[in-house]
Design a protein around this motif. Structure first.
Motif, PDB file in Angstrom:
ATOM      1  N   ARG A  60       0.857  -1.187   0.000  1.00 15.08           N
ATOM      2  CA  ARG A  60       0.000   0.000   0.000  1.00 15.08           C
ATOM      3  C   ARG A  60       0.890   1.233   0.000  1.00 15.08           C
ATOM      4  NH1 ARG A  60      -2.631  -3.643   3.378  1.00 15.08           N
ATOM      5  NH2 ARG A  60      -4.700  -4.183   2.654  1.00 15.08           N
ATOM      6  N   MET A  61       0.778   2.030  -1.055  1.00 15.74           N
ATOM      7  CA  MET A  61       1.527   3.283  -1.151  1.00 15.74           C
ATOM      8  C   MET A  61       0.583   4.398  -0.721  1.00 15.74           C
ATOM      9  SD  MET A  61       3.631   2.678  -4.718  1.00 15.74           S
ATOM     10  CE  MET A  61       2.153   2.673  -5.743  1.00 15.74           C
ATOM     11  N   VAL A  62       0.864   4.940   0.457  1.00  6.82           N
ATOM     12  CA  VAL A  62       0.021   5.966   1.049  1.00  6.82           C
ATOM     13  C   VAL A  62       0.881   7.224   1.182  1.00  6.82           C
ATOM     14  CG1 VAL A  62      -1.435   6.520   3.040  1.00  6.82           C
ATOM     15  CG2 VAL A  62      -1.169   4.145   2.338  1.00  6.82           C
ATOM     16  N   ASP A  63       0.270   8.388   1.088  1.00  5.76           N
ATOM     17  CA  ASP A  63       1.034   9.638   1.235  1.00  5.76           C
ATOM     18  C   ASP A  63       1.527   9.745   2.681  1.00  5.76           C
ATOM     19  OD1 ASP A  63       0.081  10.148  -1.385  1.00  5.76           O
ATOM     20  OD2 ASP A  63      -1.599  11.296  -0.610  1.00  5.76           O
ATOM     21  N   TYR A  64       2.663   9.575   3.054  1.00  2.00           N
ATOM     22  CA  TYR A  64       3.929   9.263   2.431  1.00  2.00           C
ATOM     23  C   TYR A  64       4.583   8.130   3.198  1.00  2.00           C
ATOM     24  CZ  TYR A  64       3.197  13.343  -0.384  1.00  2.00           C
ATOM     25  OH  TYR A  64       2.664  14.222  -1.280  1.00  2.00           O
ATOM     26  N   ARG A  65       4.094   6.921   2.977  1.00  2.00           N
ATOM     27  CA  ARG A  65       4.654   5.723   3.606  1.00  2.00           C
ATOM     28  C   ARG A  65       4.314   4.506   2.758  1.00  2.00           C
ATOM     29  NH1 ARG A  65       0.029   7.034   6.293  1.00  2.00           N
ATOM     30  NH2 ARG A  65      -1.431   5.348   6.671  1.00  2.00           N
ATOM     31  N   LEU A  66       5.102   3.441   2.982  1.00  2.00           N
ATOM     32  CA  LEU A  66       4.841   2.144   2.355  1.00  2.00           C
ATOM     33  C   LEU A  66       4.328   1.206   3.438  1.00  2.00           C
ATOM     34  CD1 LEU A  66       8.091   1.731   0.209  1.00  2.00           C
ATOM     35  CD2 LEU A  66       5.837   2.492  -0.563  1.00  2.00           C
ATOM     36  N   GLU A  67       3.220   0.539   3.175  1.00  6.97           N
ATOM     37  CA  GLU A  67       2.654  -0.411   4.128  1.00  6.97           C
ATOM     38  C   GLU A  67       2.746  -1.802   3.526  1.00  6.97           C
ATOM     39  OE1 GLU A  67      -1.309   0.972   4.885  1.00  6.97           O
ATOM     40  OE2 GLU A  67      -0.610   2.669   6.082  1.00  6.97           O
ATOM     41  N   GLN A  68       3.616  -2.623   4.109  1.00  2.51           N
ATOM     42  CA  GLN A  68       3.836  -3.988   3.639  1.00  2.51           C
ATOM     43  C   GLN A  68       4.641  -4.716   4.700  1.00  2.51           C
ATOM     44  OE1 GLN A  68       6.643  -3.091   0.294  1.00  2.51           O
ATOM     45  NE2 GLN A  68       7.891  -4.583   1.377  1.00  2.51           N
ATOM     46  N   PRO A  69       4.708  -6.047   4.620  1.00  3.96           N
ATOM     47  CA  PRO A  69       5.570  -6.778   5.555  1.00  3.96           C
ATOM     48  C   PRO A  69       7.033  -6.384   5.350  1.00  3.96           C
ATOM     49  CG  PRO A  69       4.018  -8.268   4.474  1.00  3.96           C
ATOM     50  CD  PRO A  69       3.918  -6.939   3.771  1.00  3.96           C
ATOM     51  N   GLY A 130       9.669  12.269  -6.979  1.00  2.00           N
ATOM     52  CA  GLY A 130       9.971  13.514  -6.249  1.00  2.00           C
ATOM     53  C   GLY A 130      10.823  13.276  -5.022  1.00  2.00           C
ATOM     54  N   ASN A 131      10.437  13.906  -3.918  1.00  2.00           N
ATOM     55  CA  ASN A 131      11.153  13.729  -2.655  1.00  2.00           C
ATOM     56  C   ASN A 131      10.385  12.810  -1.697  1.00  2.00           C
ATOM     57  OD1 ASN A 131       9.033  15.438  -2.031  1.00  2.00           O
ATOM     58  ND2 ASN A 131      10.257  16.759  -0.691  1.00  2.00           N
ATOM     59  N   HIS A 132       9.575  11.910  -2.253  1.00  2.00           N
ATOM     60  CA  HIS A 132       8.743  11.030  -1.423  1.00  2.00           C
ATOM     61  C   HIS A 132       9.588  10.159  -0.494  1.00  2.00           C
ATOM     62  CE1 HIS A 132       5.061  11.320  -4.320  1.00  2.00           C
ATOM     63  NE2 HIS A 132       5.570  12.497  -4.002  1.00  2.00           N
ATOM     64  N   ARG A 133      10.751   9.696  -0.970  1.00  7.31           N
ATOM     65  CA  ARG A 133      11.629   8.881  -0.124  1.00  7.31           C
ATOM     66  C   ARG A 133      12.018   9.674   1.125  1.00  7.31           C
ATOM     67  NH1 ARG A 133      16.092   4.829  -1.745  1.00  7.31           N
ATOM     68  NH2 ARG A 133      17.179   4.569   0.219  1.00  7.31           N
ATOM     69  N   GLN A 134      12.417  10.919   0.952  1.00 12.33           N
ATOM     70  CA  GLN A 134      12.822  11.750   2.079  1.00 12.33           C
ATOM     71  C   GLN A 134      11.650  12.058   3.012  1.00 12.33           C
ATOM     72  OE1 GLN A 134      13.602  12.304  -1.132  1.00 12.33           O
ATOM     73  NE2 GLN A 134      15.828  12.049  -1.128  1.00 12.33           N
ATOM     74  N   MET A 135      10.443  11.976   2.478  1.00  8.86           N
ATOM     75  CA  MET A 135       9.251  12.241   3.283  1.00  8.86           C
ATOM     76  C   MET A 135       8.773  10.998   4.045  1.00  8.86           C
ATOM     77  SD  MET A 135       7.196  14.760   0.695  1.00  8.86           S
ATOM     78  CE  MET A 135       5.886  15.138   1.842  1.00  8.86           C
ATOM     79  N   GLY A 136       9.475   9.876   3.876  1.00  2.77           N
ATOM     80  CA  GLY A 136       9.138   8.687   4.658  1.00  2.77           C
ATOM     81  C   GLY A 136       8.721   7.472   3.864  1.00  2.77           C
ATOM     82  N   MET A 137       8.675   7.572   2.541  1.00  5.12           N
ATOM     83  CA  MET A 137       8.269   6.424   1.723  1.00  5.12           C
ATOM     84  C   MET A 137       9.477   5.547   1.425  1.00  5.12           C
ATOM     85  SD  MET A 137       5.286   7.711  -0.857  1.00  5.12           S
ATOM     86  CE  MET A 137       4.707   6.050  -1.214  1.00  5.12           C
ATOM     87  N   GLN A 138      10.014   4.925   2.474  1.00  2.95           N
ATOM     88  CA  GLN A 138      11.175   4.056   2.372  1.00  2.95           C
ATOM     89  C   GLN A 138      11.044   2.983   3.440  1.00  2.95           C
ATOM     90  OE1 GLN A 138      13.972   3.644   4.684  1.00  2.95           O
ATOM     91  NE2 GLN A 138      14.950   2.229   3.272  1.00  2.95           N
ATOM     92  N   LEU A 139      11.469   1.749   3.093  1.00  2.00           N
ATOM     93  CA  LEU A 139      11.374   0.652   4.053  1.00  2.00           C
ATOM     94  C   LEU A 139      12.506  -0.327   3.794  1.00  2.00           C
ATOM     95  CD1 LEU A 139       9.587  -0.804   6.226  1.00  2.00           C
ATOM     96  CD2 LEU A 139       8.466  -1.959   4.335  1.00  2.00           C
TER      97      LEU A 139
END
Length: 144
Positions: A60-69, A130-139
């Motif tokens: 699940r790609m949610v503004d601004y995080r990835l939700e997965q195991p 964009g800068n989504h990784r820096q905003m927390g979309m990284q796991l």
């Protein structure tokens, strides 16, 4: 007469203690229902096995995080990147044997699949838009 007064006070104390106990139990029950409802509204990310240590994984790609195991056994997996946010997103993976594999940009409400073979090690999952990784979309994902 003194015994009567003490007996009445003892009964009043017991009633007060019972009332407090009932209130605490009611609050605990309400919290359990609330937690159960929240879990029902936001189901956990899932892995659907296909045999041989792999499967389809909903990301699940949610503004601004990835939700997965964050932990997997080694195997071949298809990561279904579902954009549940309001901004465009994508999924990119880098790690042992996987060099910057990525989905196309996924618009809100759409999804894209990315199939990779994971071996033992640590993988970096992120959104390259964009800068989504820096905003927390990284796991960090661990395979062992």
């Amino acid at each position: 007469m003194h015994a009567e007064v003490l007996d009445r006070k003892s009964r009043a104390t017991k009633r007060t203690a019972l009332g407090v106990l009932v209130a605490v139990l009611g609050l605990a029950a309400a919290l359990c229902v609330s937690v159960g409802t929240a879990a029902a509204v936001q189901p956990a990310p899932s892995v659907h096995p296909t045999g041989g240590g792999g499967g389809v994984v909903i990301v699940r790609m949610v503004d601004y995080r990835l939700e997965q195991p964050a932990m997997f056994p080694p195997g071949r997996f298809t990561f279904r990147a579902v954009n549940m946010g309001r901004a465009p997103h994508a999924l990119q993976i880098n790690g042992p044997g996987v060099s910057n594999a990525r989905t196309p940009v996924v618009q809100p409400g759409d999804s894209a699949d990315l199939t990779v073979t994971l071996s033992r090690g640590i993988y970096d999952f992120w959104c390259p838009v964009g800068n989504h990784r820096q905003m927390g979309m990284q796991l960090d994902v661990y395979v062992n």
